[in-house]
Enzyme design. Structure first.
Site, mmCIF file in Angstrom:
data_model
loop_
_atom_site.group_PDB
_atom_site.id
_atom_site.type_symbol
_atom_site.label_atom_id
_atom_site.label_comp_id
_atom_site.label_asym_id
_atom_site.label_seq_id
_atom_site.Cartn_x
_atom_site.Cartn_y
_atom_site.Cartn_z
ATOM 1 N N HIS A 141 1.442 -5.922 -12.734
ATOM 2 C CA HIS A 141 2.121 -6.566 -13.872
ATOM 3 C C HIS A 141 3.549 -6.060 -14.079
ATOM 4 C CE1 HIS A 141 -1.421 -8.702 -15.054
ATOM 5 N NE2 HIS A 141 -2.121 -7.615 -15.330
ATOM 6 N N ASP A 143 -6.953 -9.804 -8.217
ATOM 7 C CA ASP A 143 -7.203 -9.300 -9.566
ATOM 8 C C ASP A 143 -7.373 -10.498 -10.494
ATOM 9 O OD1 ASP A 143 -6.594 -6.551 -11.338
ATOM 10 O OD2 ASP A 143 -6.104 -8.401 -12.405
ATOM 11 N N HIS A 170 -6.307 -11.042 -13.334
ATOM 12 C CA HIS A 170 -5.071 -11.384 -14.043
ATOM 13 C C HIS A 170 -3.984 -11.775 -13.044
ATOM 14 C CE1 HIS A 170 -7.251 -8.400 -16.593
ATOM 15 N NE2 HIS A 170 -6.975 -9.296 -17.522
ATOM 16 N N ASP A 200 -11.644 -6.827 -11.491
ATOM 17 C CA ASP A 200 -11.998 -7.240 -12.853
ATOM 18 C C ASP A 200 -12.442 -8.692 -12.950
ATOM 19 O OD1 ASP A 200 -9.384 -7.832 -12.197
ATOM 20 O OD2 ASP A 200 -8.487 -6.831 -13.931
HETATM 21 ZN ZN ZN Z 1 -6.530 -7.227 -13.967
#
Ligand code: ZN
Length: 312
Positions: A127, A164, A166, A251
């Site tokens: 991120h 991931d 996200h 995740d």
């Molecule tokens: Zn994540």
């Protein structure tokens, strides 16, 4: 040449949340304990990372970003943003080791010591944007490693597959204008961090070298595998990368407390197989870098499933 090494340093525990937080040292400690219990290191090397240099960090991040991180830590700040991304007084070394682990991985695959390397370090990275720590991420570890590989070894093309749950907004932003890095992400959408729509395909020279698969909550491994088998392998084949990175967050596992996907460790086995088959066929190396994964049991079992395939 050996099959696989894992890069790890117990110093990662020094990056310890000053309040209750999902991104905590036990994430990695439990994985290393689990792997040791499975006697995984009988034929897999466990290697220490190096600290990323100022030059390594500044190849990807602005000097304002680096100064902000260093000054915040020195000044006793605990948050680098509104509430997600914490630091404590000992956070800088773990953050530099996380980024440096990917640098070390690049050197170890480029000198043909290993076929694959897994970075078992934290804080995670995908991120963090060029000028902004974000989403538990201080520096963008995988981007720093990929940039180092491009510059030092003069590679023409690198692919990054980010599974991931996200969207890897930071990695996308850093390489959005480049055709030398093909960024592919599968993620829950709309969801944190909000980016990762299908229409985000890169810009300028990088146009067509970003590919997003936004997926609804409840997506199962079957859908992920269809995307890997029918779309990602084709894209990778056409792009013909010299080196393959995985932003390996776990995740999207059904038991993860931060997300709502339905993957199991078996699905991580199958996804890894697709990527590994491609890499073997093309005779290229894999560098896999830990991102998220917040249920300790699910994370340990999923990393183990992933590494077993990389070690085949
Ligand atoms: Zn994540």
């Amino acid at each position: 040449m050996k099959n696989l090494a894992v890069i790890y340093d117990e110093l990662h525990i020094k990056h310890k949340p000053p309040f209750s937080h999902a991104e905590r040292p036990e994430r990695i400690s439990s994985v290393i304990d689990f792997l040791k219990e499975k006697k995984f290191f009988e034929n897999v090397d466990l290697i220490k990372p190096v600290e990323a240099s100022r030059e390594n960090i500044l190849a990807v991040h602005s000097s304002a970003h680096l100064d902000f991180v260093v000054d915040s830590i020195k000044g006793g700040k605990t948050l680098l943003d509104g509430g997600d991304t914490y630091v404590v007084k000992d956070s800088l070394v773990p953050a530099l080791l996380s980024a440096g682990s990917v640098i070390k991985a690049v050197d170890l695959v480029m000198d043909n010591s290993y076929n694959s390397i897994f970075s078992l370090m934290r804080p995670p990275g995908h991120h963090a944007e060029s000028s902004k720590p974000m989403g538990f991420c201080i520096f963008n570890n995988i981007a720093i490693g990929a940039k180092y590989a491009l510059d030092k070894y003069n590679l023409d093309r690198i692919a990054i597959v980010d599974w991931d749950v996200h969207h890897g907004n930071g990695t996308q932003e850093i390489f959005y204008n480049s055709s030398r890095v093909y960024f592919i992400s599968l993620h829950h959408y709309p969801f944190y961090p909000g980016t990762g729509a299908e229409g985000e395909r890169g810009n300028g020279e990088g146009s067509g070298y970003t590919l997003n698969f936004p997926l609804p909550a409840g997506t199962t491994g079957k859908t992920y595998l269809e995307i890997f088998n029918n779309k990602i392998t084709k894209v990778l084949n056409d792009y013909d990368p010299w080196l393959l990175f995985i932003s390996a967050g776990f995740d999207a596992h059904k038991d993860d407390p931060l997300a709502n996907m339905e993957l199991t460790e078996k699905d991580f086995t199958e996804m890894t197989k697709v990527v590994k088959d491609f890499a073997d066929k093309k005779n290229i190396k894999i560098i896999s870098v830990l991102e998220g994964g917040y249920n300790l049991d699910a994370l340990s079992a999923s990393v183990y499933a992933h590494l077993k395939v990389l070690n085949e």
